[in-house]
Design a protein around this motif. Structure first.
Motif, PDB file in Angstrom:
ATOM      1  N   ARG A  42       0.822  -1.027   0.019  1.00 14.41           N
ATOM      2  CA  ARG A  42       0.075  -0.031   0.026  1.00 14.41           C
ATOM      3  C   ARG A  42       0.782   1.495   0.002  1.00 14.41           C
ATOM      4  N   ARG A  43       1.855   1.379   0.710  1.00 11.37           N
ATOM      5  CA  ARG A  43       2.753   2.611   0.731  1.00 11.37           C
ATOM      6  C   ARG A  43       3.751   2.805  -0.319  1.00 11.37           C
ATOM      7  N   THR A  44       3.681   1.862  -1.358  1.00  3.19           N
ATOM      8  CA  THR A  44       4.266   2.212  -2.636  1.00  3.19           C
ATOM      9  C   THR A  44       3.583   2.135  -3.979  1.00  3.19           C
ATOM     10  N   ASP A  45       2.168   2.023  -3.621  1.00  2.00           N
ATOM     11  CA  ASP A  45       1.259   2.087  -4.843  1.00  2.00           C
ATOM     12  C   ASP A  45       1.403   3.233  -5.631  1.00  2.00           C
ATOM     13  N   GLY A  46       1.366   3.145  -6.790  1.00  2.00           N
ATOM     14  CA  GLY A  46       1.577   4.385  -7.750  1.00  2.00           C
ATOM     15  C   GLY A  46       3.107   4.835  -7.939  1.00  2.00           C
ATOM     16  N   TRP A  47       3.935   4.150  -7.281  1.00  2.00           N
ATOM     17  CA  TRP A  47       5.231   4.485  -7.397  1.00  2.00           C
ATOM     18  C   TRP A  47       5.861   3.892  -8.764  1.00  2.00           C
ATOM     19  N   ARG A  48       5.846   4.833  -9.720  1.00  2.00           N
ATOM     20  CA  ARG A  48       6.304   4.126 -11.084  1.00  2.00           C
ATOM     21  C   ARG A  48       7.924   4.034 -11.345  1.00  2.00           C
TER      22      ARG A  48
END
Length: 523
Positions: A42-48
């Motif tokens: 959850r903490r790294t969701d969206g980290w491209r």
């Protein structure tokens, strides 16, 4: 991790295969747990974090980064100051060359010839060689890269050396030229041979952003041999082109601009003390009162000092704007982020010295100056200064002005201004006396040519000797040879003057001891 039901099922027919599956799964889980930055959740969701090459990333974003950075430098004072600080420290008054062939006669001839040529080095006829250095360094920092093209001239042009330099912005490179080219390849306008050596640069005839150039077929490009081009940029990976140095904080600069606009609007709103007169007009009961001006137009915004009358007004009420703080703290934090992104000290970016003292500012500049040294010697000198010197000696040799095209050179970057000149001078004196540095090296660190300085000193001494004068150890006084010296107990004691007494030890003076930790002798 224990085996699951599928592993148990495999184990009934292939025990070794099931065992390898379990061991491989355990090894993978151990590896992923070793780096928190590689964890997924959850903490790294969206980290491209795509694994694209540097050339792919620059090819996609380079032009837009360059345009946005230029816009910020034009309109944002902090971006403009960051660029100026870097240019002033990397180039300053200029990185000066001096011939170092070991042949004094040849060296003096080449240095004199270069001094004359530097005045006419600009193909545009406006700057000298050191002015071109400033322009090129500015483009390197602001746009991320810059091109310098060798322009050979005719002997009839009357130049000291038939050579000039043309500075081209990065936009001249035809970034649409990419892909395979025979056995070689093209990368954003740069042509490489089969072994990866630069072979040519595909350049537009005119700047693509120039309206006149576009009308004159300026969008067409043609190859120019790489031997005619010096490409100056910072290589952070193995990319073929550079990006603006302020790229990490482009969004921070834009956000700070937006915040200051919002803060200004808020302050204007807080300053608007208005009064509204309310009434009980029966025609308006049950709906919001209509506030109109003297011409009957509806009032839909407040102005300072406004008194608005509601129809049938019998009561007056004043708004109560409330002031809010935090502007200074937020801006200071944002500027710390911006200074880190540009790799310049916060104090140099803002001019704010309220949070530092003498020792801390000296210590803070040490790392910055080490960075500037690296940029000068590992980037600017090999990418720009060295090719230009090679072009100069080749052109001078071809014109019959020097006997060889291969003349070694030494470069003297601009000196760093001392915060405490006395302590720095004492440190240099100790270095010379201890044999860890020569007098020529000390002079070169001041951004001057040691040979020229020593020759000037010798000429001055000869002139003084012819006049019967001698330069005293105290540089404030010049006296007749053999005349009595006036003693000044406060300033003229030989025991206190390490330069006058070779046997004295400057380290005994605790006030000027460069070896003491609290003196911060490295500036």
């Amino acid at each position: 991790m224990s085996a699951n039901w599928f592993d148990h099922a495999i184990a009934t027919v292939a025990p070794r295969t099931a065992a390898r599956r379990v061991l491989a799964r355990q090894a993978f889980e151990t590896l992923t747990r070793g780096y928190d930055g590689a964890a997924k959740g959850r903490r790294t969701d969206g980290w491209r974090a795509p694994g694209t090459s540097a050339d792919t990333e620059v090819g996609v974003a380079g032009a837009l980064l360059r345009d946005r950075m230029r816009d910020l430098v034009r309109n944002n004072p902090h971006a403009a100051k960051a660029v100026a600080v870097l240019v002033n420290n990397i180039v300053g008054a200029g990185i000066m060359p001096r011939a170092a062939s070991g042949n004094d006669k040849l060296d003096r001839k080449v240095d004199a010839l270069f001094a004359r040529w530097s005045d006419a080095a600009d193909a545009d006829g406006q700057l000298d060689f050191y002015g071109l250095q400033t322009l090129i360094c500015r483009e390197m920092v602001e746009a991320g890269e810059v091109l310098v093209r060798r322009r050979l001239r005719r002997s009839s042009d009357g130049l000291p050396v038939p050579l000039q330099l043309q500075v081209l912005e990065a936009d001249f490179l035809d970034a649409t030229k990419s892909g395979a080219l025979g056995a070689g390849r093209l990368v954003q306008g740069i042509e490489f041979d089969p072994v990866g050596k630069r072979r040519a640069y595909w350049l537009h005839a005119e700047h693509p952003g120039d309206a006149y150039g576009a009308l004159q077929n300026g969008l067409q490009s043609r190859p120019v041999p790489a031997s005619e081009i010096a490409h100056i940029y910072e290589k952070q990976r193995t990319q073929a082109r550079g990006v603006p140095w302020g790229a990490p904080v482009i969004r921070s600069l834009r956000d700070l601009d937006d915040y200051e606009v919002a803060e200004l609007v808020r302050k204007k709103t807080e300053a608007c003390v208005t009064a509204i007169v309310f009434g009980d007009d029966e025609a308006q009961q049950g709906i919001a009162p209509s506030v109109v001006d003297a011409d009957g137009n509806r009032v839909e915004q407040f102005e300072p000092g406004l008194i608005a009358y509601a129809r049938g007004g019998k009561d007056i009420r004043f708004n109560q704007p409330s002031a809010t703080g935090g502007y200074g703290e937020y801006k200071r934090a944002s500027l710390h982020t911006i200074s880190a992104g540009f790799r310049v000290p916060y104090e140099l970016l803002t001019g704010d010295l309220s949070q530092v003292n003498y020792s801390s500012i000296r210590a803070g500049l040490v790392e910055f100056r080490r960075q500037i040294d690296a940029v000068q010697w590992q980037l600017f000198i090999p990418m720009f200064c060295a090719p230009v010197w090679r072009w100069f000696t080749e052109a001078a040799w071809a014109a019959g002005q020097i006997p060889t095209p291969d003349v070694p050179v030494e470069w003297s970057p601009p000196k760093f201004e001392a915060v405490d000149p006395q302590k720095d001078a004492m440190a240099n004196l100790l270095s010379i006396r201890s044999g860890t540095m020569t007098l020529a090296e000390v002079i070169a660190r001041q951004g001057r040519n040691p040979d020229a300085v020593l020759a000037e000193i010798a000429a001055t001494n000869a002139k003084l000797d012819a006049l019967g004068l001698v330069l005293d150890s105290d540089p404030r006084r010049v006296t007749k040879t053999g005349s009595a010296q006036t003693s000044d107990p406060a300033n003229d004691s030989a025991d206190d003057d390490p330069a006058a007494d070779p046997e004295s030890d400057p380290a005994d003076d605790s006030d000027t001891d460069p070896a003491r930790p609290d003196t911060d002798q490295q500036d």
